[in-house]
Write an enzyme that holds these catalytic residues in place. Sequence first.
Site, PDB file in Angstrom:
ATOM      1  N   TRP A 325       0.833  -1.210   0.000  1.00  0.00           N
ATOM      2  CA  TRP A 325       0.000   0.000   0.000  1.00  0.00           C
ATOM      3  C   TRP A 325       0.863   1.253   0.000  1.00  0.00           C
ATOM      4  CZ3 TRP A 325      -0.294   4.117   3.375  1.00  0.00           C
ATOM      5  CH2 TRP A 325      -1.398   4.957   3.247  1.00  0.00           C
ATOM      6  N   HIS A 326       2.017   1.162   0.658  1.00  0.00           N
ATOM      7  CA  HIS A 326       2.854   2.346   0.792  1.00  0.00           C
ATOM      8  C   HIS A 326       3.565   2.731  -0.506  1.00  0.00           C
ATOM      9  CE1 HIS A 326       2.311   1.699   5.137  1.00  0.00           C
ATOM     10  NE2 HIS A 326       2.642   2.951   5.257  1.00  0.00           N
ATOM     11  N   GLY A 327       3.741   1.799  -1.407  1.00  0.00           N
ATOM     12  CA  GLY A 327       4.416   2.182  -2.637  1.00  0.00           C
ATOM     13  C   GLY A 327       4.677   1.021  -3.565  1.00  0.00           C
ATOM     14  N   PHE A 482       2.183   8.342  -1.266  1.00  0.00           N
ATOM     15  CA  PHE A 482       1.475   7.087  -1.053  1.00  0.00           C
ATOM     16  C   PHE A 482      -0.022   7.242  -1.276  1.00  0.00           C
ATOM     17  CE2 PHE A 482       5.024   6.726   2.239  1.00  0.00           C
ATOM     18  CZ  PHE A 482       5.894   6.228   1.308  1.00  0.00           C
TER      19      PHE A 482
END
Length: 482
Positions: A325-327, A482
């Site tokens: 999800w963060h990248g 993000f």
Amino acid sequence: MLFNSIDFAIFLPIVFILYWFFCHKNLKLQNLLIVVASYVFYGWWDWRFLSLIVFSTVVDYSIGIALSREENKKKRILFLWLSIMVNLGFLGFFKYYNFFLDNLITAFTFFGIKLHASSLKVILPVGISFYTFQTLSYTIDVYRKKLTPTKDFIAFSAFVSFFPQLVAGPIERATNLLPQFYTKRKFEYNKAVDGLRQILWGMFKKVVIADNCAEFANEFFNNHTEYGGSGLLLGALFFTFQIYGDFSGYSDIAIGTSRLFGFNLKQNFAFPYFSRDIAEFWRRWHISLSTWFRDYLYIPLGGSRGGTTMKVRNTFIIFIISGFWHGANWTFIVWGALNAFYFLPLLLTNKNRSNIGTVAEGRLLASSKDILNITSTFLLTILAWVFFRADSVNHALEYLAGIFSNSLFSVPSFENRAHAAEVLILIGFLIIIEWLGRESQYGLEKLGLNWKRSLRIAFYLGIVCLIFLFVGKEQEFIYFQF
């Protein structure tokens, strides 16, 4: 529009005056102003992406209405999946298209097959991961019949686009934030003052701590082959406080700004670096995302109700997806998996709920056991952040290898050591203030209220002075990507 910009310093008072002096008698007018202000705030980056927010708003509003009128289980599931596919489809295209394409080409090249596919110059819309999850929570809660769908399109639009938390959270649940748009807000002086305190502390974290730490973190990570182990460890330490000051500072400003307009957002950080184990850390770091994954993914997967294999499987799924999800980079996936490995011993020994309360509650100093646990958890967290900050997995491994070299215990040598010492002192000041305020919800909002008025004013003026003295090169908030 950045919180720490002149643009926002002009924007906020204008919206505040219009909201409380011209729209205070009409709830719908207040909500409409929030929608307009939020669209201006978001469109300041790139007005073209407003269409995504509008489309997502219309889709989930319509699906919510459709779910309220439909009792057929298959049709309700169909509506739910329509919302999921639309929201995650946008997120997947803008955030992960090139990642999957590049890895697909690499995979085929490994087997001697060359694919001729060109990457797209996809610009990642600011905050898409945050408002996508926020609208999804609304649809899922309506589907589960935990929430009555709204028929007020303006209120729902304000919920989706609420500018204080639009681009980097907290990720608000519809069950908490949406009902606040139905109730007429009245100006509360004490609430507004608490909001200003929190904005001030958030600005300190961002401008003084995060932006100054970024200067050294960038130097060490971008030139890691030029420094010894002690310098690289110092660089990782600077990044550890950069990301905390940056993200928790943003959350403080967002929550404080919301209070100026009569809204209460959920706490997003609860002093995570005082955690005594990794499980406690994840109950205190980015709380709105951790609880989102818990409620909408971990529990539906079975949570901890099954056997050991299911518990381990679900833990790795949650942490790896959280990392992704963060990248769109393997570094985030490894970071998530590493935290899963950290968490695993606690899960298998049923100690993941051992440290629930506040550390050293009711006491000024922590016990030696707590200090040892906090230190070991903090060191594990620093090492994990190396993967989060590195450009690639190889970069992270080289950086870690550099830390654990023979020069780990040498005196680090680098430029601007005097400024670095100043930043370390400021980090110490941050730690002391948050330790003293750790038993309140946000820290600073209750700290010093029992002091003499002159001392309290001097304290706040001192923070203002530090912000102006240590304002450096403006750094974009890390979580915008993000």
